[in-house]
Design a protein around this motif. Structure first.
Motif, PDB file in Angstrom:
ATOM      1  N   VAL A  43      76.544 -33.250  43.180  1.00  0.00           N
ATOM      2  CA  VAL A  43      77.431 -34.311  42.712  1.00  0.00           C
ATOM      3  C   VAL A  43      77.656 -35.356  43.805  1.00  0.00           C
ATOM      4  O   VAL A  43      77.755 -36.549  43.541  1.00  0.00           O
ATOM      5  CB  VAL A  43      78.772 -33.718  42.234  1.00  0.00           C
ATOM      6  N   SER A  44      77.714 -34.894  45.064  1.00  0.00           N
ATOM      7  CA  SER A  44      77.927 -35.840  46.162  1.00  0.00           C
ATOM      8  C   SER A  44      76.771 -36.821  46.274  1.00  0.00           C
ATOM      9  O   SER A  44      76.946 -37.978  46.655  1.00  0.00           O
ATOM     10  CB  SER A  44      78.107 -35.089  47.479  1.00  0.00           C
ATOM     11  N   ILE A  45      75.566 -36.361  45.955  1.00  0.00           N
ATOM     12  CA  ILE A  45      74.403 -37.249  46.008  1.00  0.00           C
ATOM     13  C   ILE A  45      74.581 -38.399  45.029  1.00  0.00           C
ATOM     14  O   ILE A  45      74.347 -39.562  45.347  1.00  0.00           O
ATOM     15  CB  ILE A  45      73.114 -36.469  45.689  1.00  0.00           C
ATOM     16  N   PHE A  46      75.069 -38.107  43.834  1.00  0.00           N
ATOM     17  CA  PHE A  46      75.218 -39.144  42.829  1.00  0.00           C
ATOM     18  C   PHE A  46      76.395 -40.059  43.148  1.00  0.00           C
ATOM     19  O   PHE A  46      76.350 -41.258  42.886  1.00  0.00           O
ATOM     20  CB  PHE A  46      75.379 -38.511  41.454  1.00  0.00           C
ATOM     21  N   GLY A  47      77.437 -39.485  43.733  1.00  0.00           N
ATOM     22  CA  GLY A  47      78.552 -40.328  44.149  1.00  0.00           C
ATOM     23  C   GLY A  47      78.145 -41.299  45.229  1.00  0.00           C
ATOM     24  O   GLY A  47      78.579 -42.454  45.257  1.00  0.00           O
ATOM     25  N   ALA A  48      77.281 -40.828  46.156  1.00  0.00           N
ATOM     26  CA  ALA A  48      76.836 -41.697  47.244  1.00  0.00           C
ATOM     27  C   ALA A  48      75.864 -42.752  46.736  1.00  0.00           C
ATOM     28  O   ALA A  48      75.844 -43.883  47.226  1.00  0.00           O
ATOM     29  CB  ALA A  48      76.179 -40.854  48.332  1.00  0.00           C
ATOM     30  N   GLY A  57      69.759 -40.684  37.015  1.00  0.00           N
ATOM     31  CA  GLY A  57      70.365 -39.413  37.380  1.00  0.00           C
ATOM     32  C   GLY A  57      69.381 -38.274  37.224  1.00  0.00           C
ATOM     33  O   GLY A  57      69.325 -37.364  38.066  1.00  0.00           O
ATOM     34  N   PHE A  58      68.588 -38.313  36.160  1.00  0.00           N
ATOM     35  CA  PHE A  58      67.577 -37.279  35.941  1.00  0.00           C
ATOM     36  C   PHE A  58      66.524 -37.300  37.044  1.00  0.00           C
ATOM     37  O   PHE A  58      66.143 -36.254  37.578  1.00  0.00           O
ATOM     38  CB  PHE A  58      66.924 -37.482  34.576  1.00  0.00           C
ATOM     39  N   LEU A  59      66.052 -38.480  37.406  1.00  0.00           N
ATOM     40  CA  LEU A  59      65.019 -38.585  38.433  1.00  0.00           C
ATOM     41  C   LEU A  59      65.555 -38.166  39.797  1.00  0.00           C
ATOM     42  O   LEU A  59      64.855 -37.503  40.581  1.00  0.00           O
ATOM     43  CB  LEU A  59      64.480 -40.016  38.496  1.00  0.00           C
ATOM     44  N   LEU A  60      66.804 -38.550  40.072  1.00  0.00           N
ATOM     45  CA  LEU A  60      67.394 -38.197  41.363  1.00  0.00           C
ATOM     46  C   LEU A  60      67.618 -36.688  41.461  1.00  0.00           C
ATOM     47  O   LEU A  60      67.296 -36.060  42.476  1.00  0.00           O
ATOM     48  CB  LEU A  60      68.713 -38.945  41.547  1.00  0.00           C
ATOM     49  N   SER A  61      68.175 -36.101  40.394  1.00  0.00           N
ATOM     50  CA  SER A  61      68.380 -34.656  40.403  1.00  0.00           C
ATOM     51  C   SER A  61      67.051 -33.920  40.374  1.00  0.00           C
ATOM     52  O   SER A  61      66.909 -32.836  40.958  1.00  0.00           O
ATOM     53  CB  SER A  61      69.251 -34.225  39.217  1.00  0.00           C
ATOM     54  N   GLY A  62      66.041 -34.508  39.714  1.00  0.00           N
ATOM     55  CA  GLY A  62      64.712 -33.911  39.726  1.00  0.00           C
ATOM     56  C   GLY A  62      64.131 -33.856  41.124  1.00  0.00           C
ATOM     57  O   GLY A  62      63.485 -32.869  41.508  1.00  0.00           O
ATOM     58  N   ALA A  63      64.356 -34.922  41.913  1.00  0.00           N
ATOM     59  CA  ALA A  63      63.891 -34.914  43.303  1.00  0.00           C
ATOM     60  C   ALA A  63      64.608 -33.837  44.101  1.00  0.00           C
ATOM     61  O   ALA A  63      64.008 -33.155  44.942  1.00  0.00           O
ATOM     62  CB  ALA A  63      64.127 -36.294  43.932  1.00  0.00           C
ATOM     63  N   PHE A  64      65.901 -33.646  43.832  1.00  0.00           N
ATOM     64  CA  PHE A  64      66.673 -32.597  44.500  1.00  0.00           C
ATOM     65  C   PHE A  64      66.103 -31.221  44.166  1.00  0.00           C
ATOM     66  O   PHE A  64      65.909 -30.376  45.046  1.00  0.00           O
ATOM     67  CB  PHE A  64      68.137 -32.708  44.065  1.00  0.00           C
ATOM     68  N   VAL A  65      65.797 -30.999  42.884  1.00  0.00           N
ATOM     69  CA  VAL A  65      65.249 -29.707  42.454  1.00  0.00           C
ATOM     70  C   VAL A  65      63.863 -29.483  43.052  1.00  0.00           C
ATOM     71  O   VAL A  65      63.514 -28.365  43.453  1.00  0.00           O
ATOM     72  CB  VAL A  65      65.197 -29.639  40.915  1.00  0.00           C
ATOM     73  N   LEU A 186      67.622 -25.660  37.350  1.00  0.00           N
ATOM     74  CA  LEU A 186      67.953 -26.140  36.004  1.00  0.00           C
ATOM     75  C   LEU A 186      69.412 -26.581  35.904  1.00  0.00           C
ATOM     76  O   LEU A 186      69.722 -27.635  35.326  1.00  0.00           O
ATOM     77  CB  LEU A 186      67.655 -25.042  34.985  1.00  0.00           C
ATOM     78  N   LEU A 187      70.312 -25.771  36.474  1.00  0.00           N
ATOM     79  CA  LEU A 187      71.741 -26.101  36.437  1.00  0.00           C
ATOM     80  C   LEU A 187      72.002 -27.444  37.116  1.00  0.00           C
ATOM     81  O   LEU A 187      72.747 -28.283  36.597  1.00  0.00           O
ATOM     82  CB  LEU A 187      72.541 -24.998  37.123  1.00  0.00           C
ATOM     83  N   PHE A 188      71.363 -27.682  38.258  1.00  0.00           N
ATOM     84  CA  PHE A 188      71.599 -28.916  39.003  1.00  0.00           C
ATOM     85  C   PHE A 188      70.957 -30.116  38.326  1.00  0.00           C
ATOM     86  O   PHE A 188      71.444 -31.240  38.432  1.00  0.00           O
ATOM     87  CB  PHE A 188      71.082 -28.749  40.427  1.00  0.00           C
ATOM     88  N   LEU A 189      69.859 -29.878  37.610  1.00  0.00           N
ATOM     89  CA  LEU A 189      69.237 -30.952  36.846  1.00  0.00           C
ATOM     90  C   LEU A 189      70.166 -31.423  35.734  1.00  0.00           C
ATOM     91  O   LEU A 189      70.327 -32.621  35.502  1.00  0.00           O
ATOM     92  CB  LEU A 189      67.910 -30.462  36.266  1.00  0.00           C
ATOM     93  N   VAL A 190      70.807 -30.469  35.076  1.00  0.00           N
ATOM     94  CA  VAL A 190      71.754 -30.813  34.008  1.00  0.00           C
ATOM     95  C   VAL A 190      72.975 -31.525  34.589  1.00  0.00           C
ATOM     96  O   VAL A 190      73.416 -32.565  34.074  1.00  0.00           O
ATOM     97  CB  VAL A 190      72.181 -29.543  33.245  1.00  0.00           C
ATOM     98  N   VAL A 191      73.525 -30.975  35.685  1.00  0.00           N
ATOM     99  CA  VAL A 191      74.695 -31.591  36.319  1.00  0.00           C
ATOM    100  C   VAL A 191      74.386 -33.012  36.753  1.00  0.00           C
ATOM    101  O   VAL A 191      75.155 -33.951  36.508  1.00  0.00           O
ATOM    102  CB  VAL A 191      75.158 -30.750  37.526  1.00  0.00           C
ATOM    103  N   GLY A 192      73.227 -33.203  37.395  1.00  0.00           N
ATOM    104  CA  GLY A 192      72.872 -34.524  37.895  1.00  0.00           C
ATOM    105  C   GLY A 192      72.596 -35.519  36.795  1.00  0.00           C
ATOM    106  O   GLY A 192      72.944 -36.698  36.907  1.00  0.00           O
ATOM    107  N   THR A 193      71.975 -35.060  35.711  1.00  0.00           N
ATOM    108  CA  THR A 193      71.631 -35.974  34.625  1.00  0.00           C
ATOM    109  C   THR A 193      72.866 -36.480  33.906  1.00  0.00           C
ATOM    110  O   THR A 193      72.976 -37.672  33.576  1.00  0.00           O
ATOM    111  CB  THR A 193      70.696 -35.270  33.623  1.00  0.00           C
ATOM    112  N   PHE A 194      73.829 -35.586  33.678  1.00  0.00           N
ATOM    113  CA  PHE A 194      74.996 -35.972  32.898  1.00  0.00           C
ATOM    114  C   PHE A 194      76.186 -36.373  33.758  1.00  0.00           C
ATOM    115  O   PHE A 194      77.236 -36.744  33.230  1.00  0.00           O
ATOM    116  CB  PHE A 194      75.396 -34.833  31.957  1.00  0.00           C
ATOM    117  N   ALA A 195      76.031 -36.323  35.089  1.00  0.00           N
ATOM    118  CA  ALA A 195      77.123 -36.771  35.953  1.00  0.00           C
ATOM    119  C   ALA A 195      77.375 -38.262  35.807  1.00  0.00           C
ATOM    120  O   ALA A 195      78.480 -38.744  36.072  1.00  0.00           O
ATOM    121  CB  ALA A 195      76.810 -36.438  37.418  1.00  0.00           C
TER     122      ALA A 195
END
Length: 436
Positions: A43-48, A57-65, A186-195
């Motif tokens: 979540v901090s990544i998306f806030g920053a 959000g999906f692409l960013l969380s995908g890079a994290f995963v 998977l959990l972080f992909l969902v969190v990042g996409t819908f954050a």
């Protein structure tokens, strides 16, 4: 580990099912408590980055995963080449200290102490590489996230690693652990996409960022317990300690942790906010530490001393191979070895502990000898139980499934007692037959 579903699937030629199992194991691992701090990092990544679109959000969380998957793929490659996996990494105090620093740095940035900015020319180049969304930074944080998730693998991953090590296949090591890491992510992909659906402005967002920063600091302290165990002894188990930790976190919030950023408010406000952040972070750490604390047994350190005493006193011996970075080892100590019925059943049993927390070489695995047996350690947790004659009764985490309930240990202890009682009655009967 012959009863492991993963090994059965692969041995039967069902690679599709084996990969599906690896993914499912990863999803289950993502639900373990020691993975939760990674949600704050995500979540901090998306806030920053101030992500505005769900696709971003999906692409960013995908890079994290993918960063998490890259870490696990390298570990799978090592396992496929015949090496061990996680132990030596987190048994090295400098690695752990570096990891704690990497968690603390973004936390301070989230508090507003400073902003992490690259030179303008570098930002332009990285934006081109990362598609304008800071994906390279997210990938780097995913690499760190993979290290954080590594101690949570436990029984879920042991079967995969056992098969990879036996097969000696780097390709299987990379692909199986890549799929396993996708399950974790998977959990972080969902969190990042819908954050991105959350509101982005308002004082409440600053409060959320501060809270997540405190979570990161508490997580950093959690890792520092590995090289500095005294930190983990500050809070003990029990309701009073939990209340004290919660009160400390609440006092930090009231005192000023959630107030405006450090900069621009003067020295007094900065000191007050720093004190509030310290109290809240300590409270969060204390709450987690109290929940995982287990009252220690009367441990004998090391195998030689325990074996010599067990032989001299003709007593049963329990040997626990553990490490402070092993989450499942902590669960055994807290939920099983600290159980009242187990403590009562172990009153005549010697307990030995082999702590591999800071022994990088031993944590990588290897052979050990006890009661005339040469055994191989290929992962934690591992619990051995010997009867008074030195015979191996149970090898939880080796030949037997992992020790997961107090009932299993109590049953094994009762079998030892019953065997001893039968032998004692037989000896007395034999002696009685020779009397005049």
């Amino acid at each position: 580990m012959e009863d492991n579903a993963f090994i059965r699937a692969v041995s039967g030629g069902g690679y599709a099912w084996a990969y599906l199992l690896a993914f499912g194991y990863g999803v289950l691992t993502s639900l373990t408590p020691c993975v939760y701090p990674m949600i704050g990092i995500t979540v901090s990544i998306f806030g920053a980055r101030k992500v505005e679109r769900r696709l971003d959000g999906f692409l960013l969380s995908g890079a994290f995963v993918l960063g998490i998957a890259a870490t696990f793929s390298v570990l799978g490659l090592v396992a496929g080449l015949g090496g061990m996996v996680f132990g030596g990494l987190l048994a090295n105090r400098w690695v752990v200290i570096g990891l704690a620093a990497m968690l603390a740095a973004p936390a301070l940035s989230m508090f507003g102490a400073y902003e992490i900015r690259l030179p303008a020319s570098w930002q332009t180049r990285l934006a081109g590489v990362g598609g304008g969304g800071g994906r390279l930074g997210a990938f780097a944080m995913g690499l760190v996230g993979g290290i954080i998730a590594a101690p949570c693998t436990g029984p879920f991953l042991l079967g995969i690693l056992a098969y990879i090590g036996a097969a000696g296949s780097p390709a299987l090591g990379v692909t199986f652990l890549f799929v396993y890491a996708l399950g974790i992510g998977l959990l972080f992909l969902v969190v990042g996409t819908f954050a991105v659906s959350l509101p982005k402005s308002g004082p409440w967002m600053d409060a959320v960022k501060t809270f997540l920063g405190c979570v990161l600091l508490a997580t950093a302290a959690w890792f520092l317990v590995i090289p500095f165990p005294a930190i983990g002894s500050v809070f003990r188990s029990g309701l009073p300690w939990l209340v004290a930790a919660a009160a400390l976190a609440a006092a930090g919030a009231v005192f000023g942790a959630m107030r405006s950023p450090f900069r621009g408010g003067g020295a007094a406000l900065a000191v007050r906010k720093a004190a509030g952040i310290a109290a809240m972070s300590a409270g969060l750490f204390g709450f987690a530490s109290s929940l995982s604390w287990a009252e220690p047994l009367d441990w004998i350190d090391g195998i030689p001393a325990a074996e010599a005493r067990a032989r001299a006193e003709r007593r049963a011996l329990l040997v626990d191979f553990t490490a402070r970075w092993c989450s499942h080892c902590k669960e055994i100590e807290r939920d099983i070895l600290a159980d009242r019925e187990v403590r009562r059943a172990m009153k005549d049993v010697l307990a030995a502990r082999v702590d591999l927390s800071t022994d990088a070489e031993a944590a990588e695995g290897g052979e050990f000898r006890i009661h005339g047996r040469t055994m191989t350690l290929r992962g934690l947790p591992r619990v051995l139980l010997f009867d008074p004659s030195g015979e191996l009764v149970r090898d939880w985490g080796g030949a037997d499934p992992h020790l997961d309930t107090p009932a299993r240990l109590i049953e094994a202890l009762r079998s030892i007692r019953s065997r001893s009682d039968r032998q004692g009655n037989g000896n007395r009967s034999g002696s009685g037959g020779t009397l005049p």
